[in-house]
Write an enzyme that holds these catalytic residues in place. Structure first.
Site, PDB file in Angstrom:
ATOM      1  N   CYS B  82      -1.469   2.714   7.137  1.00 15.67           N
ATOM      2  CA  CYS B  82      -1.522   2.258   5.746  1.00 15.67           C
ATOM      3  C   CYS B  82      -1.351   0.754   5.630  1.00 15.67           C
ATOM      4  CB  CYS B  82      -0.484   2.992   4.910  1.00 15.67           C
ATOM      5  SG  CYS B  82      -0.776   4.753   4.904  1.00 15.67           S
ATOM      6  N   CYS B 217       3.722  11.571  -5.582  1.00 16.24           N
ATOM      7  CA  CYS B 217       2.985  11.288  -4.350  1.00 16.24           C
ATOM      8  C   CYS B 217       1.866  10.294  -4.643  1.00 16.24           C
ATOM      9  CB  CYS B 217       2.349  12.560  -3.802  1.00 16.24           C
ATOM     10  SG  CYS B 217       3.534  13.868  -3.407  1.00 16.24           S
ATOM     11  N   HIS B 347      -4.139   5.089  -3.722  1.00 18.03           N
ATOM     12  CA  HIS B 347      -3.878   4.613  -2.360  1.00 18.03           C
ATOM     13  C   HIS B 347      -5.083   4.855  -1.451  1.00 18.03           C
ATOM     14  CE1 HIS B 347      -1.891   3.553   1.252  1.00 18.03           C
ATOM     15  NE2 HIS B 347      -1.249   4.668   1.512  1.00 18.03           N
TER      16      HIS B 347
END
Ligand SMILES: [Zn+2]
Lengths: 131, 400
Positions: B82, B217, B347
């Site tokens: 990430c 999340c 994300h």
């Protein structure tokens, strides 16, 4: 008697089931799989050591959503076994926040996972609350 | 002493579902947007650093060149979980700092809309014979039998571990962090989701891995972001307007996780973040109290809490009190994730580590519209990729 095999090779079965780690002889860092050199000090000598079978639950989660085939909910945790951190499920407990708590004392336990075509029984481990 | 590096142009695409755009289209949109924002062209870039984690072997850098300009300059295709976007940016910054070139382009892109669990999403069936294999001599898949490999579960434990160490955490506390980020997202038109939730709605939503419910999340989505970086001397040759909008990179730090007991059992996202933050504050010559806004890696609500502490926004062990003081809301002392964070902005993995820089730059330039943090002069952007890698950038408004 049925032949038994552990789920992973660092689980030692027998009368006194316990986990075994590879310990660096210079800095005492412990690893559950092999290392060519120690991740902590780069030492290259290791010895097998028995990990304490009792510990304290340092962190946990109750997994409600996982891959198909993984029975949910279950409790996954990080257990501090007298200074050695171990990953494992917390078993023999209701998988809800009322029954599982941080700092809970637990001990290693084993249970059968099933028998294969050759009649060998696989044995897994988990940690259960010490009541 | 190497000269300063500036961000000359930067762009992020709308995050969300881009049905008709592939990774190359999205990367091109971000790259051309960043070049246009900086008033420069692909022909002036001396280096290209690019990341697309899910197809890391495909060479997104060269694919992008074929789409917008094959100039023959070196390409660094990077993959760092990430932290891939931050790694691409850091690579371009290093190239400029080293003097190899005056200007460089960094791009991160991901197509993730509709993806489910990214780790622990599939488990092989047990075989008919118990045959030991792999590093642990496992006779069957261990996910779900020896802990969890799912990210919501791993990061849930990371938040719980903090609670065990310092106390004060609860399901509701973590849900309130998520409430904040979703509230912030309502002001961000580029966020994948712009929906406000009450804390009750968050707590009663689908449980993924206690205490993380679905809105706690990070949201899988499509998106890309890109930045043009430039040396101090090259910037001085550009127009006053370009110099005025340029943002100074006061610190660019990338760390990995040093050995700690337990770090190979539950990933230690704390030590490497603390190390990165300390190095960044030192490089920039500023402290956490000087920050006007922070974009940090809230891949899960449980993660945001520990990073307040790791980034030294609060006293050691004081993250719960710090959050409860209201400090991290957009009208608080240190606004955190005014973009909506990964939980609502989304994300798209490799884009995240440049999109957070875009958010900070936007405020420092005074161009953030409805969500502008007034008079923002200094900001910090943080990402973490499990494995682990941590990127921290400190950015400062131009004095010009
Ligand atoms: Zn050692």
């Amino acid at each position: 008697m049925t032949e038994q095999i552990p789920l992973v090779d660092y689980l030692e079965l027998g009368d006194d089931p316990h986990l075994v780690a590879n310990e660096c002889t210079s800095c005492h860092a412990r690893f559950f799989d092999r290392r060519n050199a120690c991740a902590s000090c780069s030492g290259t000598d290791f010895q097998k050591v028995k990990v304490s079978t009792t510990g304290e639950l340092k962190a946990f989660t109750i997994v409600a959503f996982a891959a198909p085939g993984v029975p949910v909910p279950f409790v996954a945790g990080l257990i501090d076994c007298d200074g050695t951190s171990v990953r494992g499920n917390v078993v023999n407990v209701e998988p809800d926040p009322e029954h599982v708590s941080l700092g809970m004392k637990v001990r290693l336990t084993t249970y059968p996972m099933g028998t294969d075509e050759a009649g060998t029984e696989a044995i897994a481990f988990g940690f259960e609350p010490i009541s | 002493m190497a000269e300063d590096v500036w961000i000359l142009g930067i762009h992020m695409t709308k995050f969300g579902k881009h049905k008709d755009l592939d990774t190359v289209d999205l990367a091109a949109e971000a790259a051309l947007g960043a070049l246009a924002d900086g008033g420069v062209s692909m022909q002036q870039m001396g280096v290209l650093a690019a990341g697309n984690l899910m197809n890391a072997a495909a060479g997104i850098g060269q694919q992008l060149q074929k789409q917008i300009g094959q100039t023959g300059v070196p390409v660094f295709n990077v993959a760092n979980a990430c932290a891939t976007g931050a790694t691409a940016l850091k690579t371009a910054i290093m190239a400029v700092k080293s003097g190899e070139c005056d200007m460089g382009l960094a791009v991160g892109v991901e197509k993730l809309a509709g993806a489910g669990l990214l780790a622990g999403g599939a488990r092989k069936e047990d075989s008919n014979t118990w045959e030991p294999s792999g590093r642990y001599g496992a006779v069957a898949p261990v996910d779900g039998r020896i802990g969890t490999e799912t990210m919501p579960g791993v990061f849930a434990q990371i938040g719980m571990e903090y609670g065990h160490k310092y106390g004060g955490t609860s399901f509701e506390l973590f849900a309130r962090i998520s409430e904040k980020n979703h509230a912030h997202s309502t002001l961000n038109p580029l966020a994948a989701y712009q929906k406000k939730f009450t804390v009750e709605e968050i707590m009663n939503d689908i449980m993924i891995a206690y205490p993380n419910t679905r809105p706690m999340c990070s949201a899988n989505c499509d998106g890309a972001a890109a930045a043009v970086v430039i040396s101090d001397s090259a910037l001085k040759k550009l127009s006053k307007e370009q110099q005025k909008r340029a943002i100074k990179v006061s610190a660019s730090v990338l760390t990995t996780d040093p050995y700690q007991e337990a770090c190979q059992i539950l990933p230690d996202v704390n030590t490497l973040t603390r190390n990165a933050a300390e190095q960044a504050y030192e490089q920039a010559g500023i402290g956490p109290d000087d920050l006007d806004l922070v974009e940090l890696h809230d891949c899960f609500a449980t993660a945001e809490l520990v990073h307040y502490d790791n980034l030294k926004l609060c006293e050691p062990g004081g993250a719960v009190d710090f959050f409860q003081s209201g400090a991290t809301w957009r009208d608080g002392k240190t606004p955190v994730n005014v973009s909506g964070g990964l939980e609502s902005k989304g994300h798209p993995i490799a884009a995240t580590g440049i999109a957070n820089i875009w958010e900070v730059c936007h405020h420092l330039r005074g161009e953030a519209g409805d969500r502008q943090i007034e008079n923002a002069k200094v900001g910090l952007a943080h990402v973490i990729g499990l494995g682990s890698a941590c990127g921290v950038h400190i950015l400062e408004k131009s004095a010009a």
